[in-house]
Motif scaffolding. Structure first.
Motif, short mmCIF file in Angstrom:
data_model
loop_
_atom_site.label_atom_id
_atom_site.label_comp_id
_atom_site.label_asym_id
_atom_site.label_seq_id
_atom_site.Cartn_x
_atom_site.Cartn_y
_atom_site.Cartn_z
N GLU A 23 6.76 4.32 0.89
CA GLU A 23 6.81 3.29 -0.03
C GLU A 23 6.30 1.99 0.58
OE1 GLU A 23 10.41 3.30 -2.09
OE2 GLU A 23 10.78 5.19 -1.66
N ASP A 24 5.38 2.07 1.27
CA ASP A 24 4.82 0.84 1.63
C ASP A 24 3.18 1.10 1.87
OD1 ASP A 24 4.49 2.00 4.34
OD2 ASP A 24 6.06 0.67 5.10
N LEU A 25 2.26 0.18 1.83
CA LEU A 25 0.93 0.43 1.77
C LEU A 25 0.62 1.13 3.21
CD1 LEU A 25 -1.52 0.38 0.03
CD2 LEU A 25 -1.90 -1.93 1.05
N PRO A 26 0.84 0.67 4.39
CA PRO A 26 0.62 1.63 5.45
C PRO A 26 0.91 3.04 5.29
CG PRO A 26 1.63 -0.62 6.08
CD PRO A 26 1.59 -0.43 4.43
N GLY A 27 2.22 3.34 4.90
CA GLY A 27 2.48 4.53 4.99
C GLY A 27 2.00 5.42 4.01
N ILE A 28 1.60 4.67 2.75
CA ILE A 28 0.77 5.55 1.86
C ILE A 28 -0.64 5.93 2.34
CG2 ILE A 28 -0.58 5.08 -0.46
CD1 ILE A 28 1.97 3.53 -1.33
N VAL A 29 -1.48 5.10 2.99
CA VAL A 29 -2.66 5.51 3.64
C VAL A 29 -2.65 6.31 4.54
CG1 VAL A 29 -4.39 4.37 4.81
CG2 VAL A 29 -3.59 2.81 3.03
N ALA A 30 -1.29 6.26 5.39
CA ALA A 30 -1.14 7.44 6.28
C ALA A 30 -0.96 8.70 5.76
CB ALA A 30 0.16 7.04 7.30
N GLN A 31 -0.38 8.78 4.69
CA GLN A 31 -0.09 10.04 4.13
C GLN A 31 -1.44 10.64 3.60
OE1 GLN A 31 3.00 9.31 1.19
NE2 GLN A 31 1.62 9.12 -0.65
N LEU A 32 -2.33 9.78 3.14
CA LEU A 32 -3.67 10.32 2.75
C LEU A 32 -4.23 11.17 3.84
CD1 LEU A 32 -5.12 7.09 1.18
CD2 LEU A 32 -3.94 8.84 0.06
N ASP A 33 -4.25 10.51 5.07
CA ASP A 33 -4.63 11.56 6.04
C ASP A 33 -3.88 12.47 6.32
OD1 ASP A 33 -6.85 9.84 6.84
OD2 ASP A 33 -5.79 8.36 7.83
N THR A 34 -2.43 12.44 6.37
CA THR A 34 -1.93 13.50 6.75
C THR A 34 -1.77 14.75 5.64
OG1 THR A 34 -0.30 12.08 7.95
CG2 THR A 34 0.72 14.28 7.37
N TYR A 35 -1.92 14.59 4.27
CA TYR A 35 -1.71 15.50 3.40
C TYR A 35 -2.94 15.66 2.63
CZ TYR A 35 3.16 15.02 4.77
OH TYR A 35 4.34 14.86 5.55
N TRP A 53 1.89 8.20 -6.57
CA TRP A 53 3.31 7.34 -6.73
C TRP A 53 3.47 6.24 -5.77
CZ3 TRP A 53 7.91 7.13 -3.68
CH2 TRP A 53 8.95 6.46 -4.34
N LEU A 54 3.57 5.10 -6.56
CA LEU A 54 3.53 3.75 -5.95
C LEU A 54 4.97 3.34 -6.21
CD1 LEU A 54 0.23 2.11 -6.57
CD2 LEU A 54 0.78 3.39 -4.62
N ALA A 55 5.98 3.15 -5.41
CA ALA A 55 7.23 2.62 -5.70
C ALA A 55 7.04 1.16 -6.04
CB ALA A 55 8.05 2.52 -4.55
N ALA A 56 8.08 0.51 -6.89
CA ALA A 56 7.93 -0.81 -7.45
C ALA A 56 7.64 -1.97 -6.48
CB ALA A 56 9.27 -1.20 -8.30
N ALA A 68 -6.09 -6.26 -1.61
CA ALA A 68 -5.48 -5.28 -1.39
C ALA A 68 -5.57 -3.96 -2.15
CB ALA A 68 -3.98 -5.58 -1.30
N ARG A 69 -6.06 -4.13 -3.47
CA ARG A 69 -6.24 -3.09 -4.38
C ARG A 69 -7.78 -2.59 -3.90
NH1 ARG A 69 -4.25 -6.75 -8.25
NH2 ARG A 69 -6.24 -7.13 -9.20
N ARG A 70 -8.87 -3.67 -3.55
CA ARG A 70 -10.05 -3.06 -3.11
C ARG A 70 -9.92 -2.29 -1.81
NH1 ARG A 70 -11.49 -8.34 -5.20
NH2 ARG A 70 -11.48 -9.02 -2.91
N ARG A 71 -9.14 -2.84 -1.12
CA ARG A 71 -8.99 -2.25 0.52
C ARG A 71 -8.32 -0.50 -0.05
NH1 ARG A 71 -6.90 -7.33 2.07
NH2 ARG A 71 -4.86 -6.48 2.04
N LEU A 72 -7.33 -0.65 -0.84
CA LEU A 72 -6.93 0.97 -1.15
C LEU A 72 -7.76 1.68 -1.74
CD1 LEU A 72 -4.67 2.72 -1.45
CD2 LEU A 72 -3.80 1.72 -3.21
N ARG A 73 -8.65 1.09 -2.69
CA ARG A 73 -9.62 1.98 -3.20
C ARG A 73 -10.63 2.33 -1.94
NH1 ARG A 73 -13.38 1.30 -8.87
NH2 ARG A 73 -14.68 2.70 -8.26
#
Length: 415
Positions: A23-35, A53-56, A68-73
């Protein structure tokens, strides 16, 4: 993963990441690699779609920070991942030890739900691939069914009008079209497509429509072709499909022990007996219960369907079965004709972590393999209906170098 319908429509297929707890950006990026990367590789696909899924809180932070949006993309692009749809149904803490009815709050009578959904639209506008026709966000069908009254109806209607205005503003600012789909769910104010026609008939259908969850459709005991025909007749577009399957018990008396293995503390598992089909009140306690243990205690008559998403490729053991036949009928009604009925599809099995213990994945690798098998199952169902995997495509991240995915190595690989 992209497929092409005979009418030329690009159909996006991916999996929904609400199965993961980050539920935070570092965790979301980490789950991209894991799963997600592991799923893409297991599918031998150049490009994999994610229904993020992005928590509020993280949605609000991203909406306020273009960098931050550009980095996530960029993080998505360099991993061979793309996002055309977001899941905006759970607000936060969706994989908490106990969720149950909390998932329906805040609802569409509150400013928090409106703000969250528009934050997601702003984020998605910058995550969309450059060649995507539009983006979609799924959300709850206004609220849980109780309490509800005329004042809440009026408040929700104003919020939906404001949502359409907000989506129009996002389009003016970004040039990207984002549509929101309201997802009928058992126990909610809208749990069937018939109720959706009644409740949503007056909304702005250029930007608002229906998210059709195929497990929910089955639990309402609806006939897919009739349900979709009714939505078309009402002018309600299906902006997103959740490709999912529920548990079915043809004889709950003999299946009692098997059903009790699916009772668990995290999620609600609304149960509907066949008698709810076509009823004025699908939640009538004569054939409905708001959780599986309550249904077992009430001994609802007739065959049951349980709002418990099970892996598409691995139905429960007999005497239980899954509602995959309903899924197949729905996909045929959507895609076997001359025009594609939707272009955003998500495999959404968020219950892997609460499956009966013998069927639960042991570790990250098994979960990724299970998700990949589900996406492969959905892909194969679509190709059997005549959709064709597309060739490799260029994926560009704005303000980042253009990366060209390598050509697929197998006939099943897609881009």
């Amino acid at each position: 993963m992209r497929l092409r319908h005979a009418d030329g429509t690009t159909v996006h297929l991916g999996y929904c990441t609400n199965v993961h707890p980050a539920e935070d950006l570092p965790g979301i990026v980490a789950q991209l690699d894991t799963y997600a990367v592991a799923v893409r590789r297991a599918l031998d696909a150049d490009l994999l779609g994610l229904g993020l899924w992005l928590a509020a809180p993280v949605a609000a932070a991203l909406a306020a920070d273009p960098a931050a949006r550009r980095r996530l993309r960029h993080e998505l692009t360099v991993r061979g991942l793309e996002v055309v749809t977001l899941n905006g149904f759970p607000y936060a803490a969706f994989q908490a030890p106990v969720v149950k009815g909390a998932v329906y709050h805040p609802d569409w009578t509150t400013p928090q739900r409106s703000a969250y959904t528009l934050d997601l639209a702003r984020v998605l506008a910058d995550l969309l691939p450059d060649d995507a026709v539009h983006g979609s966000v799924s959300t709850l069908p206004l609220a849980w069914r109780t309490p509800w009254d005329a004042a809440r109806t009026a408040t929700a209607r104003r919020r939906l009008d404001a949502l359409a205005d907000g989506l129009a503003a996002v389009q003016r600012e970004t040039g990207r079209v984002i549509r929101v789909g309201f997802e009928p769910e058992p126990g909610c104010l809208v749990e069937s497509t018939g109720q959706a026609r009644e409740v949503f008939s007056a909304m702005d259908t250029d930007r608002l429509g229906i998210c059709l969850d195929l497990a929910h459709l089955a639990c309402a005991w609806e006939q897919p072709a009739d349900a979709l025909a009714g939505l078309r007749a009402a002018g309600l577009p299906v902006v997103k499909v959740q490709v999912s399957a529920a548990v079915e018990a043809p004889d709950p008396v003999t299946a009692g022990a098997a059903l009790r293995r699916f009772v668990e503390p995290r999620f609600l598992h609304q149960t509907r007996a066949a008698g709810c089909a076509g009823a004025a009140d699908p939640a009538d306690p004569a054939y409905a219960a708001d959780d599986l243990d309550a249904a077992l205690d009430a001994r609802l008559p007739g065959a049951w369907r349980v709002h418990y998403h099970v892996p598409l490729h691995a139905p429960p053991e007999p005497p239980l079965r899954s509602t995959v036949p309903v899924l197949r009928e729905a996909l045929a009604a959507l895609f076997a004709g001359p025009a594609a009925g939707c272009d955003h599809l998500d495999v959404e099995t968020y219950t892997w972590g609460v499956l009966p213990e013998a069927r639960r994945p042991r570790g990250d690798a098994e979960l990724a393999a299970g998700i990949a098998a589900e996406v492969a199952f959905a892909r194969d169902e679509l190709t059997a209906l005549g959709l064709a995997p597309t060739a490799g495509v260029a994926v560009s991240a704005r303000s980042e170098p253009v990366l060209r995915a390598p050509q697929s190595r197998t006939k099943a690989g897609t881009a």
